[in-house]
Design a protein around this motif. Structure first.
Motif, PDB file in Angstrom:
ATOM      1  N   ALA A 136      12.487   1.778 100.656  1.00 54.85           N
ATOM      2  CA  ALA A 136      11.511   1.730  99.570  1.00 54.85           C
ATOM      3  C   ALA A 136      12.104   0.910  98.420  1.00 54.85           C
ATOM      4  CB  ALA A 136      11.170   3.136  99.105  1.00 54.85           C
ATOM      5  N   ARG A 137      11.809  -0.385  98.417  1.00 55.92           N
ATOM      6  CA  ARG A 137      12.354  -1.283  97.397  1.00 55.92           C
ATOM      7  C   ARG A 137      11.635  -1.115  96.074  1.00 55.92           C
ATOM      8  NH1 ARG A 137      12.194  -7.071 100.110  1.00 55.92           N
ATOM      9  NH2 ARG A 137      10.764  -7.186  98.388  1.00 55.92           N
ATOM     10  N   ALA A 138      12.334  -1.466  95.039  1.00 55.88           N
ATOM     11  CA  ALA A 138      11.725  -1.462  93.710  1.00 55.88           C
ATOM     12  C   ALA A 138      10.640  -2.534  93.670  1.00 55.88           C
ATOM     13  CB  ALA A 138      12.789  -1.736  92.656  1.00 55.88           C
ATOM     14  N   PRO A 139       9.576  -2.305  92.907  1.00 56.41           N
ATOM     15  CA  PRO A 139       8.513  -3.310  92.847  1.00 56.41           C
ATOM     16  C   PRO A 139       9.010  -4.630  92.256  1.00 56.41           C
ATOM     17  CG  PRO A 139       8.078  -1.508  91.310  1.00 56.41           C
ATOM     18  CD  PRO A 139       9.309  -1.159  92.065  1.00 56.41           C
ATOM     19  N   ARG A 140       8.494  -5.720  92.796  1.00 58.80           N
ATOM     20  CA  ARG A 140       8.772  -7.044  92.232  1.00 58.80           C
ATOM     21  C   ARG A 140       7.619  -7.350  91.275  1.00 58.80           C
ATOM     22  NH1 ARG A 140       9.736 -11.479  96.605  1.00 58.80           N
ATOM     23  NH2 ARG A 140       7.643 -10.826  97.134  1.00 58.80           N
ATOM     24  N   TRP A 141       7.851  -7.057  90.014  1.00 58.29           N
ATOM     25  CA  TRP A 141       6.805  -7.214  89.014  1.00 58.29           C
ATOM     26  C   TRP A 141       6.582  -8.678  88.678  1.00 58.29           C
ATOM     27  CZ3 TRP A 141       3.847  -3.258  88.193  1.00 58.29           C
ATOM     28  CH2 TRP A 141       4.350  -1.967  88.311  1.00 58.29           C
ATOM     29  N   VAL A 142       5.341  -8.984  88.391  1.00 56.46           N
ATOM     30  CA  VAL A 142       4.957 -10.298  87.884  1.00 56.46           C
ATOM     31  C   VAL A 142       3.816 -10.056  86.894  1.00 56.46           C
ATOM     32  CG1 VAL A 142       3.319 -10.784  89.762  1.00 56.46           C
ATOM     33  CG2 VAL A 142       4.367 -12.657  88.535  1.00 56.46           C
ATOM     34  N   VAL A 143       3.878 -10.742  85.748  1.00 56.93           N
ATOM     35  CA  VAL A 143       2.835 -10.592  84.730  1.00 56.93           C
ATOM     36  C   VAL A 143       2.019 -11.881  84.703  1.00 56.93           C
ATOM     37  CG1 VAL A 143       2.337 -10.205  82.291  1.00 56.93           C
ATOM     38  CG2 VAL A 143       4.261  -9.024  83.373  1.00 56.93           C
ATOM     39  N   ILE A 144       0.714 -11.732  84.815  1.00 55.08           N
ATOM     40  CA  ILE A 144      -0.200 -12.875  84.857  1.00 55.08           C
ATOM     41  C   ILE A 144      -0.816 -13.085  83.478  1.00 55.08           C
ATOM     42  CG2 ILE A 144      -2.328 -13.772  85.895  1.00 55.08           C
ATOM     43  CD1 ILE A 144      -1.702 -11.926  88.323  1.00 55.08           C
ATOM     44  N   ASP A 145      -0.773 -14.317  83.019  1.00 57.45           N
ATOM     45  CA  ASP A 145      -1.447 -14.716  81.774  1.00 57.45           C
ATOM     46  C   ASP A 145      -2.913 -14.932  82.147  1.00 57.45           C
ATOM     47  OD1 ASP A 145      -2.435 -15.935  79.503  1.00 57.45           O
ATOM     48  OD2 ASP A 145      -0.842 -17.437  79.371  1.00 57.45           O
ATOM     49  N   GLY A 146      -3.677 -13.855  82.102  1.00 52.31           N
ATOM     50  CA  GLY A 146      -5.068 -13.889  82.571  1.00 52.31           C
ATOM     51  C   GLY A 146      -5.928 -14.915  81.865  1.00 52.31           C
ATOM     52  N   SER A 147      -5.727 -15.090  80.566  1.00 52.13           N
ATOM     53  CA  SER A 147      -6.534 -16.040  79.804  1.00 52.13           C
ATOM     54  C   SER A 147      -6.204 -17.481  80.150  1.00 52.13           C
ATOM     55  CB  SER A 147      -6.361 -15.793  78.307  1.00 52.13           C
ATOM     56  OG  SER A 147      -6.852 -14.508  77.983  1.00 52.13           O
ATOM     57  N   ASN A 148      -5.022 -17.723  80.678  1.00 51.40           N
ATOM     58  CA  ASN A 148      -4.648 -19.056  81.134  1.00 51.40           C
ATOM     59  C   ASN A 148      -5.148 -19.270  82.565  1.00 51.40           C
ATOM     60  OD1 ASN A 148      -2.456 -20.757  82.739  1.00 51.40           O
ATOM     61  ND2 ASN A 148      -2.464 -21.495  80.624  1.00 51.40           N
ATOM     62  N   VAL A 149      -4.869 -18.308  83.420  1.00 48.98           N
ATOM     63  CA  VAL A 149      -5.191 -18.433  84.847  1.00 48.98           C
ATOM     64  C   VAL A 149      -6.694 -18.527  85.087  1.00 48.98           C
ATOM     65  CG1 VAL A 149      -5.075 -17.225  87.075  1.00 48.98           C
ATOM     66  CG2 VAL A 149      -3.047 -17.355  85.610  1.00 48.98           C
ATOM     67  N   MET A 150      -7.502 -17.850  84.271  1.00 50.64           N
ATOM     68  CA  MET A 150      -8.953 -17.860  84.513  1.00 50.64           C
ATOM     69  C   MET A 150      -9.559 -19.267  84.441  1.00 50.64           C
ATOM     70  SD  MET A 150     -10.856 -16.490  81.038  1.00 50.64           S
ATOM     71  CE  MET A 150     -10.132 -14.899  81.009  1.00 50.64           C
ATOM     72  N   HIS A 151      -8.829 -20.236  83.863  1.00 49.45           N
ATOM     73  CA  HIS A 151      -9.320 -21.616  83.737  1.00 49.45           C
ATOM     74  C   HIS A 151      -8.797 -22.549  84.842  1.00 49.45           C
ATOM     75  CE1 HIS A 151      -9.914 -20.103  79.596  1.00 49.45           C
ATOM     76  NE2 HIS A 151     -10.942 -20.919  79.604  1.00 49.45           N
ATOM     77  N   TRP A 152      -8.051 -22.048  85.798  1.00 50.28           N
ATOM     78  CA  TRP A 152      -7.397 -22.901  86.785  1.00 50.28           C
ATOM     79  C   TRP A 152      -8.357 -23.617  87.721  1.00 50.28           C
ATOM     80  CZ3 TRP A 152      -2.416 -20.166  88.975  1.00 50.28           C
ATOM     81  CH2 TRP A 152      -1.454 -20.106  87.957  1.00 50.28           C
ATOM     82  N   GLN A 153      -9.527 -23.078  87.958  1.00 46.00           N
ATOM     83  CA  GLN A 153     -10.485 -23.757  88.840  1.00 46.00           C
ATOM     84  C   GLN A 153     -11.454 -24.548  87.984  1.00 46.00           C
ATOM     85  OE1 GLN A 153     -11.986 -20.623  91.544  1.00 46.00           O
ATOM     86  NE2 GLN A 153     -11.628 -22.108  93.164  1.00 46.00           N
TER      87      GLN A 153
END
Length: 189
Positions: free
Chosen positions: A51-68
């Motif tokens: 049971a490994r520790a979670p590999r956290w990642v934080v998403i900049d939602g306001s940036n990513v929502m414009h990628w498409q």
């Protein structure tokens, strides 16, 4: 994991001596509980490694929502969340206060956006009106020891968050021919 294994072997040797040598029968009173306890510790140690520790990642939602194509869409953020989860990451998302207005024409709180992203509500944050999301996002990433998904370079914050300059800390991405492309590989690793 080595210590419980050694304890188990020694305890089993004690059990064997007590069974094979009639004068050492009282040794069973000590060897059997020790063998069981060391077996418990060994199994617990092995399970902890799986049971490994979670590999956290934080998403900049306001940036990513414009990628498409530059159009703000919650579905774009959902695609990134789903991709990261499939890669074994535990994502969290931070949005500016106006994220709901941009994607649906009305304010949306953490829980509403979390439901659309398929995440628990405690993994999504919409910062309050008038609050900058960048310092909140950077602090969350630092607290979790997480990388950040964004095409923003956070140059204004590099003085207080020098980790943004480290290779691989920021995960850039985009959509190419409708497919998500994320730079997940760390430089130098």
């Amino acid at each position: 994991m080595m210590v419980p294994l050694i304890l188990l072997l020694l305890s089993l040797a004690g059990v064997a001596w007590a069974v094979l040598l009639p004068g050492l029968a009282d040794l069973l009173l000590l060897a059997v509980p020790c063998a069981l306890a060391s077996l418990f510790l060994l199994l617990r140690s092995a399970r902890g490694r799986v049971a490994r520790a979670p590999r956290w990642v934080v998403i900049d939602g306001s940036n990513v929502m414009h990628w498409q194509d530059g159009t703000p869409r919650i579905a774009t953020v959902r695609a990134v969340v789903d991709h990261l989860k499939a890669q074994g990451y535990s994502p969290g998302v931070v949005f500016d206060a106006n994220a709901g207005h941009l994607t649906s024409g009305r304010y949306q709180h953490d829980g509403a956006l979390a439901a659309q992203l398929g995440l628990p509500a405690d993994r999504v944050m919409v910062v309050g009106k008038g609050t900058q999301a960048d310092p909140v996002l950077l602090a969350a990433a630092r607290d979790l020891g997480a990388r950040i998904v964004s095409n923003d370079r956070f140059r204004d914050w590099a003085g207080t968050h020098p980790e943004v300059r480290e290779p691989g800390h920021l995960i850039r991405g985009h959509f190419h021919a409708g497919a998500l492309v994320l730079e997940l590989e760390r430089s130098g690793s």
